[in-house]
Enzyme design. Sequence first.
Site, PDB file in Angstrom:
ATOM      1  N   TRP A 103     -13.638   0.177  -0.854  1.00 21.14           N
ATOM      2  CA  TRP A 103     -12.622  -0.330   0.201  1.00 21.14           C
ATOM      3  C   TRP A 103     -13.124  -1.660   1.013  1.00 21.14           C
ATOM      4  CZ3 TRP A 103     -13.164  -1.055   5.556  1.00 21.14           C
ATOM      5  CH2 TRP A 103     -12.174  -1.020   6.163  1.00 21.14           C
ATOM      6  N   ASP A 162       0.508   3.934   1.299  1.00 17.10           N
ATOM      7  CA  ASP A 162       0.803   4.717   2.540  1.00 17.10           C
ATOM      8  C   ASP A 162       1.535   3.994   3.566  1.00 17.10           C
ATOM      9  OD1 ASP A 162      -1.291   3.035   2.966  1.00 17.10           O
ATOM     10  OD2 ASP A 162      -2.806   4.517   3.469  1.00 17.10           O
ATOM     11  N   MET A 222       2.072   4.054   8.954  1.00  9.06           N
ATOM     12  CA  MET A 222       1.003   4.330   8.131  1.00  9.06           C
ATOM     13  C   MET A 222       0.667   5.853   8.043  1.00  9.06           C
ATOM     14  SD  MET A 222      -2.393   2.195   7.777  1.00  9.06           S
ATOM     15  CE  MET A 222      -3.454   2.475   6.298  1.00  9.06           C
ATOM     16  N   HIS A 277      -4.602   9.645   6.849  1.00 12.97           N
ATOM     17  CA  HIS A 277      -5.242  10.515   5.687  1.00 12.97           C
ATOM     18  C   HIS A 277      -6.692  10.158   5.864  1.00 12.97           C
ATOM     19  CE1 HIS A 277      -5.950   6.793   3.432  1.00 12.97           C
ATOM     20  NE2 HIS A 277      -4.564   6.320   3.873  1.00 12.97           N
ATOM     21  N   GLU A 310     -10.697  -7.445   0.113  1.00 16.87           N
ATOM     22  CA  GLU A 310      -9.937  -7.994  -0.678  1.00 16.87           C
ATOM     23  C   GLU A 310      -8.771  -8.768   0.108  1.00 16.87           C
ATOM     24  OE1 GLU A 310     -10.082  -4.763  -0.668  1.00 16.87           O
ATOM     25  OE2 GLU A 310      -8.298  -4.013  -0.089  1.00 16.87           O
ATOM     26  N   ASP A 311      -8.365  -8.166   1.234  1.00 21.39           N
ATOM     27  CA  ASP A 311      -7.094  -8.936   2.093  1.00 21.39           C
ATOM     28  C   ASP A 311      -7.431 -10.179   2.575  1.00 21.39           C
ATOM     29  OD1 ASP A 311      -5.734  -6.337   1.299  1.00 21.39           O
ATOM     30  OD2 ASP A 311      -5.994  -5.413   3.251  1.00 21.39           O
ATOM     31  N   ASP A 352       0.741  -1.184  -0.124  1.00 22.40           N
ATOM     32  CA  ASP A 352       0.120  -0.108  -0.039  1.00 22.40           C
ATOM     33  C   ASP A 352       0.933   1.249  -0.124  1.00 22.40           C
ATOM     34  OD1 ASP A 352      -2.180  -1.800   0.210  1.00 22.40           O
ATOM     35  OD2 ASP A 352      -2.745  -1.085   2.287  1.00 22.40           O
ATOM     36  N   ARG A 408     -10.287   8.872   4.000  1.00 20.11           N
ATOM     37  CA  ARG A 408     -10.556   7.874   2.852  1.00 20.11           C
ATOM     38  C   ARG A 408     -10.859   8.599   1.436  1.00 20.11           C
ATOM     39  NH1 ARG A 408     -14.321   4.054   4.724  1.00 20.11           N
ATOM     40  NH2 ARG A 408     -12.679   3.067   5.634  1.00 20.11           N
TER      41      ARG A 408
END
Length: 354
Positions: A267, A207, A297, A300, A270-271, A205, A302
């Site tokens: 969002w 971030d 991380m 931020h 998927e993981d 990712d 979304r």
Amino acid sequence: MPGDSSVNFSVLHRICKLVVLLCFLHIAVTVVFYVRSFDFRVAFVQNQQSNYNIPMFRNTNRVVSSGLEPAKEEKVLEQPVKKLEKCPETSPLLVGPLRVEFNFSVDLELVKKENPNVQPGGRFKPKDCEALQKVAIIIAFRYREEHLKYWLHYLHPILQRQQLDYGVYVIKQDGNDTFNKCRLLNTGYAEALKEYDYNCFVFNDVDVIPMDDRNTYKCFSQPRHLAVSLDKFNFRLPYVQCFGGATSLSKEQYLKINGFPNNYWGWGGEDDDIYNRVVTSGMSISRPNSEIGKCRMIRHNRDKLNDPNPQRFNRIAHTRETMYKDGINSLKYQVLSIQKLDLFTTITVDVGKP
Ligand SMILES: *[C@@H]1O[C@H](CO)[C@@H](O)[C@H](O)[C@H]1NC(C)=O
Ligand SMILES: *[C@@H]1O[C@H](CO)[C@@H](O)[C@H](O)[C@H]1NC(C)=O
């Protein structure tokens, strides 16, 4: 008075004699040195010729020599024949824990200057040894330029110290439809392989930044979860099935799970689907310990058009039935552009819409 002048004359006479003598001495010394250096030059030329001829005879595809020193020249000739030794299992360049802050702005020109050995497209391999793995680092991307700058600033020095043969691929979703991270990651896998014979893939990712360079971005005997303890979760693993942030899979492991699911839009979920794929394929997750696996991380909000996916729970429940139909074997995408920038390769893709 006359006595005085005769004394003066004899002094003058002696001085003249001395000067003439010194002149002779000077000439003699010069001649001796000249002859000696001449001898030396002859010897040097002969020596050089013998060095020149023998390798030329043996080695038809020899390197053209411009050197003057015979000893050095021999070495240059040996090098193309000799293969680089493999890099050690653990790089001697690692420094351990790192400070990671996001309270300054990154200048990519400066990052480029600080990493002069990174080649166009964000490619690197160690000079002094043969890297153990060829690693493609894939980042799914949209809108987050600032995050990417931090990532490049922190990761390039780390990856070089880890003595990896690596390339950085930023896969950018074109347009403003809902984000589909996994299609981008699958695309990154396919496109990176067109370019180089990678045998390991890290999915990071944009971030997530590791805080310890001993957390090596390579592949292991089982799929690896690299971002084990995030500052966001107080440096704890939130749940044991967690498999996000930064992961690595060898080419074999990736193919065994048929890559990633293509139908998670927005969002979340998927993981967990990927975790299910790993377990269903009879593999398990490997992890560094929570100290080495620390990551930071970037905070931020979304992104727009990356809302939570309402179908995610239903999909995760059916990974087992869908995984061999939906994955790298069913991936569809269209590459719109490929740019080799100084610190990364960016590939803009149309992945379709939900
Ligand atoms: C960023 O934060 C760290 C730790 O809080 C501090 O030591 C450092 O000076 C800060 N850097 C800048 C540029 O503000
Ligand atoms: C996508 O959104 C951005 C602003 O968020 C806008 O500047 C851009 O034109 C949009 N692109 C398309 C293809 O609609």
